[in-house]
Scaffold this motif. Structure first.
Motif, PDB file in Angstrom:
ATOM      1  N   ILE A   1       0.846  -1.191   0.000  1.00  0.00           N
ATOM      2  CA  ILE A   1       0.000   0.000   0.000  1.00  0.00           C
ATOM      3  C   ILE A   1       0.884   1.245   0.000  1.00  0.00           C
ATOM      4  N   THR A   2       0.594   2.194  -0.899  1.00  0.00           N
ATOM      5  CA  THR A   2       1.417   3.407  -0.970  1.00  0.00           C
ATOM      6  C   THR A   2       0.613   4.695  -0.798  1.00  0.00           C
ATOM      7  N   LEU A   3      -0.718   4.619  -0.793  1.00  0.00           N
ATOM      8  CA  LEU A   3      -1.561   5.796  -0.589  1.00  0.00           C
ATOM      9  C   LEU A   3      -1.985   5.859   0.874  1.00  0.00           C
ATOM     10  N   PHE A   4      -1.555   6.920   1.560  1.00  0.00           N
ATOM     11  CA  PHE A   4      -1.878   7.088   2.975  1.00  0.00           C
ATOM     12  C   PHE A   4      -2.671   8.378   3.156  1.00  0.00           C
ATOM     13  N   ASP A   5      -3.816   8.259   3.828  1.00  0.00           N
ATOM     14  CA  ASP A   5      -4.778   9.345   3.944  1.00  0.00           C
ATOM     15  C   ASP A   5      -4.930   9.810   5.389  1.00  0.00           C
ATOM     16  N   THR A   6      -4.723  11.109   5.621  1.00  0.00           N
ATOM     17  CA  THR A   6      -4.871  11.673   6.951  1.00  0.00           C
ATOM     18  C   THR A   6      -5.631  12.996   6.844  1.00  0.00           C
ATOM     19  N   SER A   7      -5.662  13.766   7.937  1.00  0.00           N
ATOM     20  CA  SER A   7      -6.326  15.068   7.950  1.00  0.00           C
ATOM     21  C   SER A   7      -5.805  15.868   9.129  1.00  0.00           C
ATOM     22  N   ASP A   8      -5.881  17.186   9.002  1.00  0.00           N
ATOM     23  CA  ASP A   8      -5.419  18.021  10.116  1.00  0.00           C
ATOM     24  C   ASP A   8      -6.373  17.994  11.305  1.00  0.00           C
ATOM     25  N   VAL A   9      -7.539  17.373  11.166  1.00  0.00           N
ATOM     26  CA  VAL A   9      -8.504  17.315  12.270  1.00  0.00           C
ATOM     27  C   VAL A   9      -8.492  15.968  12.993  1.00  0.00           C
ATOM     28  N   TYR A  10      -7.706  15.016  12.509  1.00  0.00           N
ATOM     29  CA  TYR A  10      -7.658  13.690  13.138  1.00  0.00           C
ATOM     30  C   TYR A  10      -6.744  13.717  14.367  1.00  0.00           C
ATOM     31  N   GLY A  11      -7.304  13.316  15.490  1.00  0.00           N
ATOM     32  CA  GLY A  11      -6.520  13.246  16.717  1.00  0.00           C
ATOM     33  C   GLY A  11      -6.440  14.573  17.437  1.00  0.00           C
ATOM     34  N   VAL A  12      -6.171  14.502  18.726  1.00  0.00           N
ATOM     35  CA  VAL A  12      -6.029  15.713  19.545  1.00  0.00           C
ATOM     36  C   VAL A  12      -4.764  16.459  19.139  1.00  0.00           C
ATOM     37  N   ASP A  13      -4.899  17.761  18.943  1.00  0.00           N
ATOM     38  CA  ASP A  13      -3.757  18.603  18.570  1.00  0.00           C
ATOM     39  C   ASP A  13      -3.051  18.086  17.316  1.00  0.00           C
ATOM     40  N   HIS A  14      -3.855  17.699  16.323  1.00  0.00           N
ATOM     41  CA  HIS A  14      -3.329  17.272  15.014  1.00  0.00           C
ATOM     42  C   HIS A  14      -2.419  16.045  15.126  1.00  0.00           C
ATOM     43  N   ASP A  15      -2.728  15.179  16.096  1.00  0.00           N
ATOM     44  CA  ASP A  15      -1.868  14.028  16.394  1.00  0.00           C
ATOM     45  C   ASP A  15      -1.604  13.148  15.182  1.00  0.00           C
ATOM     46  N   ASN A  16      -2.627  12.953  14.333  1.00  0.00           N
ATOM     47  CA  ASN A  16      -2.466  11.993  13.246  1.00  0.00           C
ATOM     48  C   ASN A  16      -1.441  12.441  12.210  1.00  0.00           C
ATOM     49  N   GLU A  17      -1.490  13.711  11.835  1.00  0.00           N
ATOM     50  CA  GLU A  17      -0.496  14.207  10.876  1.00  0.00           C
ATOM     51  C   GLU A  17       0.917  14.088  11.435  1.00  0.00           C
ATOM     52  N   ILE A  18       1.079  14.377  12.712  1.00  0.00           N
ATOM     53  CA  ILE A  18       2.402  14.269  13.331  1.00  0.00           C
ATOM     54  C   ILE A  18       2.886  12.820  13.290  1.00  0.00           C
TER      55      ILE A  18
ATOM     56  N   ALA B   1      -1.894  11.926   1.266  1.00  0.00           N
ATOM     57  CA  ALA B   1      -3.099  12.746   1.169  1.00  0.00           C
ATOM     58  C   ALA B   1      -3.465  13.277   2.548  1.00  0.00           C
ATOM     59  N   THR B   2      -3.775  14.555   2.615  1.00  0.00           N
ATOM     60  CA  THR B   2      -4.306  15.115   3.854  1.00  0.00           C
ATOM     61  C   THR B   2      -5.390  16.131   3.498  1.00  0.00           C
ATOM     62  N   LYS B   3      -6.012  16.691   4.526  1.00  0.00           N
ATOM     63  CA  LYS B   3      -7.198  17.524   4.295  1.00  0.00           C
ATOM     64  C   LYS B   3      -7.191  18.755   5.191  1.00  0.00           C
ATOM     65  N   PHE B   4      -7.950  19.751   4.774  1.00  0.00           N
ATOM     66  CA  PHE B   4      -8.156  20.961   5.556  1.00  0.00           C
ATOM     67  C   PHE B   4      -9.652  21.286   5.513  1.00  0.00           C
ATOM     68  N   GLY B   5     -10.067  22.222   6.358  1.00  0.00           N
ATOM     69  CA  GLY B   5     -11.434  22.713   6.257  1.00  0.00           C
ATOM     70  C   GLY B   5     -12.312  22.408   7.440  1.00  0.00           C
TER      71      GLY B   5
ATOM     72  N   TYR C   1      -7.073  17.653   0.044  1.00  0.00           N
ATOM     73  CA  TYR C   1      -8.538  17.718  -0.033  1.00  0.00           C
ATOM     74  C   TYR C   1      -9.110  18.885   0.771  1.00  0.00           C
ATOM     75  N   GLN C   2     -10.207  19.440   0.287  1.00  0.00           N
ATOM     76  CA  GLN C   2     -11.074  20.227   1.153  1.00  0.00           C
ATOM     77  C   GLN C   2     -11.962  19.211   1.854  1.00  0.00           C
ATOM     78  N   HIS C   3     -11.822  19.108   3.187  1.00  0.00           N
ATOM     79  CA  HIS C   3     -12.452  18.035   3.952  1.00  0.00           C
ATOM     80  C   HIS C   3     -13.979  18.127   3.915  1.00  0.00           C
ATOM     81  N   ARG C   4     -14.483  19.325   4.110  1.00  0.00           N
ATOM     82  CA  ARG C   4     -15.908  19.600   3.975  1.00  0.00           C
ATOM     83  C   ARG C   4     -16.048  20.974   3.334  1.00  0.00           C
ATOM     84  N   VAL C   5     -17.096  21.179   2.571  1.00  0.00           N
ATOM     85  CA  VAL C   5     -17.283  22.430   1.845  1.00  0.00           C
ATOM     86  C   VAL C   5     -17.893  23.504   2.753  1.00  0.00           C
TER      87      VAL C   5
END
Length: 289
Positions: free
Chosen positions: A56-73, A90-94, A132-136
């Motif tokens: 697997i080479t596609l990894f998907d995260t977001s700046d809202v996952y986890g407390v204090d952006h834990d997932n991106e870190i 891949a990551t997301k904002f919004g 990605y724009q996470h939500r419009v």
């Protein structure tokens, strides 16, 4: 020594703008909680590394996952142990937390840039493959949001643009400003609304579809049927996992389990096989539930 995938997973073009990804991706959000207890960064990184080793080479995260952006870190730490040029990140904002529970949405050009710069820093990378724009944000013109994303592409900070949970009209308008590479929507055996208008539109425009929660938020892996829900899981408040639906779910799961046995596979494998059969332009991103 550079890590090499040990298992062959087919590769496909995601959209028509040049992005190539593994046929399956990995949704990283569950590593930081949501459906269970958050994992330590050590454990989370080992899972990401093992997932890569399985092809697997596609990894998907977001700046809202986890407390204090834990997932991106966490994902950023894992990437340091893997060849960056072999990864599609891949990551997301919004989306942002308003009060620790409810979620706010923002899509102003200033916020787009602020979020991108912050994600690049947390992930500790020079560019994001798919942003990605996470939500419009309906209070902001999608043309204004896309205009800033287009600038980020031109600056090399992101390579491709995506939308998540967008309407058909929004997708078409956004695509007119700058080509959209992928639209991320919930899609599984029991969540199929996008078949009516989103999938046909994406195919018309040459946009790939990334299917999140392809295992029905863990249901097709036995969540709340053969195993109980963790007390920390937000699924405990989800209508599909409460009340009279619990008994209905057991009947549905039993039917799927019987069918899987007939074909000599597990229920999650059968659910993913069905989704993969819907077209090479659909890339599921199962994760930890």
């Amino acid at each position: 020594m550079e890590e090499k995938p040990q298992v062959h997973v087919p590769r496909v073009k995601l959209g028509s703008q040049g992005l190539e990804v593994s046929r399956l991706g990995f949704g990283c959000g569950g590593l930081s909680g949501i459906y269970n207890k958050p994992l330590s960064h050590e454990v989370g990184c080992s899972i990401i590394k093992e997932t890569f080793n399985r092809g697997i080479t596609l990894f998907d995260t977001s700046d809202v996952y986890g407390v204090d952006h834990d997932n991106e870190i966490m994902v950023g730490k894992a990437l340091k142990q893997l060849p960056r040029d072999k990864i599609q990140l891949a990551t997301k904002f919004g989306c942002f937390m308003l009060d620790g529970v409810s979620i706010g949405v923002k899509g102003s050009p200033e916020y787009v840039r602020k979020c991108c710069e912050a994600s690049l820093k947390r992930l500790d990378v020079d560019y994001i493959d798919l942003y990605y724009q996470h939500r419009v944000d309906t209070s902001v013109s999608i043309e204004d949001t896309m205009g800033e994303l287009k600038k980020l592409v031109e600056e090399g900070k992101i390579k491709y643009i995506g939308l998540s949970e967008a309407s058909a009209d929004t997708i078409r308008r956004a695509h007119a400003v700058h080509p959209i590479t992928a639209v991320q929507m919930e899609y599984s055996l029991w969540t199929r609304e996008i078949e009516d208008d989103i999938i046909p539109l994406c195919r018309e425009l040459g946009i790939g579809i990334v299917a999140y929660s392809p295992l029905g938020r863990g249901f097709f892996a036995g969540k709340a049927v053969v195993e109980s829900l963790p007390s920390e899981s937000i699924l405990a408040m989800h209508p599909r996992f409460s009340g009279e639906n619990l008994e209905k779910n057991k009947l549905l799961y039993t039917r799927l389990e019987t069918l899987a046995a007939k074909y000599g596979c597990t229920t999650p494998q059968l659910a993913l096989a069905w989704l993969l059969h819907q077209g090479d332009d659909i890339v599921p991103i199962p994760g930890i539930y």
